[in-house]
Design a protein around this motif. Structure first.
Motif, PDB file in Angstrom:
ATOM      1  N   TYR A  89      33.827 -35.279 -26.197  1.00 23.85           N
ATOM      2  CA  TYR A  89      32.390 -35.562 -26.081  1.00 23.85           C
ATOM      3  C   TYR A  89      31.596 -34.259 -26.041  1.00 23.85           C
ATOM      4  CZ  TYR A  89      28.130 -37.869 -24.426  1.00 23.85           C
ATOM      5  OH  TYR A  89      26.860 -38.342 -24.303  1.00 23.85           O
ATOM      6  N   ILE A  90      32.068 -33.337 -25.175  1.00 23.33           N
ATOM      7  CA  ILE A  90      31.340 -32.060 -25.019  1.00 23.33           C
ATOM      8  C   ILE A  90      31.389 -31.259 -26.329  1.00 23.33           C
ATOM      9  CG2 ILE A  90      31.345 -29.824 -23.811  1.00 23.33           C
ATOM     10  CD1 ILE A  90      32.386 -31.394 -21.326  1.00 23.33           C
ATOM     11  N   SER A 133      43.833 -39.400 -15.957  1.00 23.51           N
ATOM     12  CA  SER A 133      43.241 -38.063 -15.987  1.00 23.51           C
ATOM     13  C   SER A 133      43.332 -37.450 -17.383  1.00 23.51           C
ATOM     14  CB  SER A 133      43.951 -37.177 -14.972  1.00 23.51           C
ATOM     15  OG  SER A 133      43.469 -35.873 -15.060  1.00 23.51           O
ATOM     16  N   GLN A 154      40.872 -39.194 -19.619  1.00 20.48           N
ATOM     17  CA  GLN A 154      39.505 -38.788 -19.283  1.00 20.48           C
ATOM     18  C   GLN A 154      39.226 -37.359 -19.741  1.00 20.48           C
ATOM     19  OE1 GLN A 154      37.900 -40.582 -15.832  1.00 20.48           O
ATOM     20  NE2 GLN A 154      37.049 -38.644 -15.109  1.00 20.48           N
ATOM     21  N   GLN A 155      40.239 -36.500 -19.549  1.00 19.12           N
ATOM     22  CA  GLN A 155      40.079 -35.095 -19.961  1.00 19.12           C
ATOM     23  C   GLN A 155      39.813 -35.022 -21.470  1.00 19.12           C
ATOM     24  OE1 GLN A 155      40.807 -32.077 -17.844  1.00 19.12           O
ATOM     25  NE2 GLN A 155      39.739 -31.066 -19.526  1.00 19.12           N
ATOM     26  N   ARG A 200      38.712 -37.419 -23.427  1.00 18.20           N
ATOM     27  CA  ARG A 200      37.421 -38.035 -23.731  1.00 18.20           C
ATOM     28  C   ARG A 200      36.283 -37.037 -23.474  1.00 18.20           C
ATOM     29  NH1 ARG A 200      34.213 -41.796 -19.619  1.00 18.20           N
ATOM     30  NH2 ARG A 200      34.053 -39.711 -18.745  1.00 18.20           N
ATOM     31  N   ASN A 201      36.346 -36.390 -22.302  1.00 16.28           N
ATOM     32  CA  ASN A 201      35.270 -35.457 -21.944  1.00 16.28           C
ATOM     33  C   ASN A 201      35.249 -34.253 -22.872  1.00 16.28           C
ATOM     34  OD1 ASN A 201      34.889 -37.223 -19.901  1.00 16.28           O
ATOM     35  ND2 ASN A 201      35.302 -35.808 -18.227  1.00 16.28           N
TER      36      ASN A 201
END
Lengths: 166, 414
Positions: free
Chosen positions: B128-129, B118, B121-122, B124-125
């Motif tokens: 990216y954003i 998590s 992923q957090q 990474r996101n």
């Protein structure tokens, strides 16, 4: 009154606001903080139609750049899809057509709704520009923050899933 | 029941190293047995599992259609509390076929592993954003700067064009002064036996219509011409025309309208014969009034002479060809008419601008017929009044319409 259950799956890129839309719809709450969904969160809300009670079981699944990366088991038994994208990020609506084609292969003949979220972050002119650049017409421009059109997308999908007009 | 217990034990053995909850239920969804790792389900034995859990409720139709060949479903990373236990679980639903059909729901707690996942992923996101939004912002800034630059360029071009326009207009206004200075003054016809009015209304600042007059002895020569085009090219032609008339009268001493027209035509032909791109010329009326003989002699190139005598409107048509233009000088034969002047005669020399002016309720030309009627109606009035009536009538007719062409009407009243 008759009661039925319908599984609704929220799909779309990460960070588009699927969890926020669900929270707004189920709990009437909103938080600005972004917490990524790792797999699936499930919530339930009862929608009342004139002669029918519909238990909406909402699968809020982790966003992916491409829907092909979502485990197929998440889609099993789905009765309706809400495809959410972020109006402020073109990358989240660039592949709508391909994503919907893929989902419709997995789940033929089930209704879906397109929801362009985060409307509150755009000015009228920006919104007009964004809408003109969408690859597909979008019925609902939503804001999980203000609650705009959130109830409406679930109501509309419920009607479509139960083939009821009111 | 012992068989189901056995099945449960078998799976417990298989998943011995992991902390799992096993829930065994029959094809009706009734809970048969559970190992109670995360929650004690004893109280729910015999009740429907589909009523207890959203996840299974939404999958009832799928579970019921599991077959021996495809007998297992796997759902990774389910972020749903199990009883009071909060975490991220992996679910497996398996169909077991012995004497009867059972289903086993295996709930594996992978929270620790998933928490790490998590975090990754957090991050990474978020990255990216953040990058995407930054990129969009940069693109918008570049676009904004480009728009601002283009706007500034356009403003500069606009300023230049406006300056050029002002310069050109200044030049043309100056040219207007020259053109007006060249036009005859009242002095040129001093002592003549008739009164005159000149209604002169150029379409642009300078005009292609011009009038010209000279008095030599007892003879007054008056010409009204309409050069090809209007504005600056017309004005150039008018200067050429006036200069030629001047030479014809002073150098050639020609006092016959027909001869004047023929000489004009020759000179125009000679002037432009080396450049076949120029086909310009002029329509012209020339009259010579002899004060002693009390005669008026007229010749016209595509322009008639109107006159009113004893309240009768009369017209003498000119030759059907213009001065210059496409026609060869040798092919033109101008005709001359001489009339004895009678008291109260009114003669009118004019360009086609007045009759061609668009306006009125239906936005059409004023027309020659109406122009003739108007002249007939006003011929007896003093010349100054005639000029004023012509002007007022034109302005009313024109209304908000643009002026169609240069307008020139010269009246001679005896």
């Amino acid at each position: 009154m008759q009661s039925i259950s319908k599984k609704v799956v929220l799909v779309g890129n990460f960070g588009v606001g699927k969890t926020s839309l669900t929270r707004r719809f189920v709990f009437q709450k909103f938080a600005d903080e972004y917490l990524t969904t790792l797999g699936v969160k499930i919530d339930k809300k009862i929608m009342s139609l004139p002669d029918l009670q519909v238990n909406l079981i909402i699968w809020d699944i982790a966003g992916e750049v491409s829907q092909t990366k979502v485990p197929k088991s998440y889609y099993l038994g789905a009765n309706g899809i809400i495809y959410v994208f972020d109006l402020t990020r073109p990358s989240t609506f660039k592949h709508i057509s391909e994503d919907l084609d893929y989902i419709q292969q997995l789940l033929p003949n089930i209704p879906y709704i397109l929801a362009g979220n985060k409307k509150d972050l755009l000015s009228e002119d920006e919104l007009k520009n964004t809408i003109s650049g969408l690859p597909l017409p979008c019925e609902y421009l939503t804001s999980a923050k203000t609650g705009e059109c959130v109830e409406e997308i679930f109501q509309d999908l419920t009607k479509k899933m139960t083939n009821r007009s009111a | 029941m012992s068989k189901s217990h056995n099945a449960l034990l078998e799976y417990q053995q298989k998943y011995l190293n992991q902390w799992c909850q096993f829930v065994l239920f029959d094809h009706n969804g009734n809970i048969l047995v559970s190992n109670n790792s995360f929650a004690d389900l004893h109280g729910y034995y015999g009740t429907s599992i589909y009523q207890l859990n959203f996840f299974l409720e939404s999958l009832q139709s799928v579970i019921e259609t599991l077959e021996a060949t495809q007998n297992e479903l796997f759902f990774p990373r389910m972020e749903i509390p199990f009883g009071e236990k909060i975490g991220v679980f992996d679910y497996t639903i398996k169909r077991i076929e012995e004497d009867e059909i059972y289903y086993i729901w295996i709930v594996e707690d992978n929270t620790a592993h998933n928490q790490y996942l998590s975090l990754v992923q957090q991050e990474r996101n978020d990255t990216y954003i953040e990058n995407e939004l930054l990129q969009l912002k940069t693109q918008n800034q570049i676009l904004q700067e480009e728009v601002e630059k283009q706007t500034a360029d356009i403003q500069e071009q606009k300023r230049l064009i406006e300056k050029q326009k002002d310069d050109i207009l200044d030049s043309i206004r100056y040219a207007q002064r020259i053109q007006q200075a060249i036009l005859p003054t009242d002095k040129m016809l001093e002592g003549v036996i008739f009164q005159t009015f000149i209604f002169y209304m150029p379409k642009d600042i300078v005009s292609g219509d011009f009038y010209w007059a000279r008095k030599v002895g007892s003879k007054s020569v008056i010409a009204v011409a309409d050069c090809t085009g209007h504005g600056v090219p017309g004005a150039f032609m008018s200067l050429v025309g006036q200069n030629m008339l001047e030479r014809i009268l002073i150098e050639q001493n020609l006092f016959y309208p027909k001869s004047i027209l023929e000489s004009l035509d020759r000179q125009m032909f000679q002037l432009f014969q080396n450049d076949n791109r120029v086909h310009d010329g002029m329509d012209i009326t020339v009259v010579i009034i002899d004060d002693e003989q009390k005669t008026i002699t007229y010749a016209g190139a595509k322009r008639p002479l109107y006159f009113v005598r004893d309240a009768n409107f009369q017209e003498i048509k000119g030759a059907p060809f213009a001065i210059g233009g496409h026609h060869l000088a040798q092919g033109k034969n101008f005709t001359e008419f001489e009339l004895k002047i009678q008291p109260n005669d009114a003669f009118y020399l004019f360009s086609d601008g007045y009759a061609d002016q668009f306006g009125g309720a239906e936005d059409r030309k004023f027309m020659i017929r109406n122009f003739k009627n108007l002249l007939l109606k006003i011929h007896h009035l003093p010349v100054a009044v005639q000029q004023e009536v012509l002007k007022e009538n034109l302005l009313i007719w024109k209304g908000d319409c643009k002026q169609t062409d240069d307008i020139l009407v010269v009246g001679l009243k005896f």
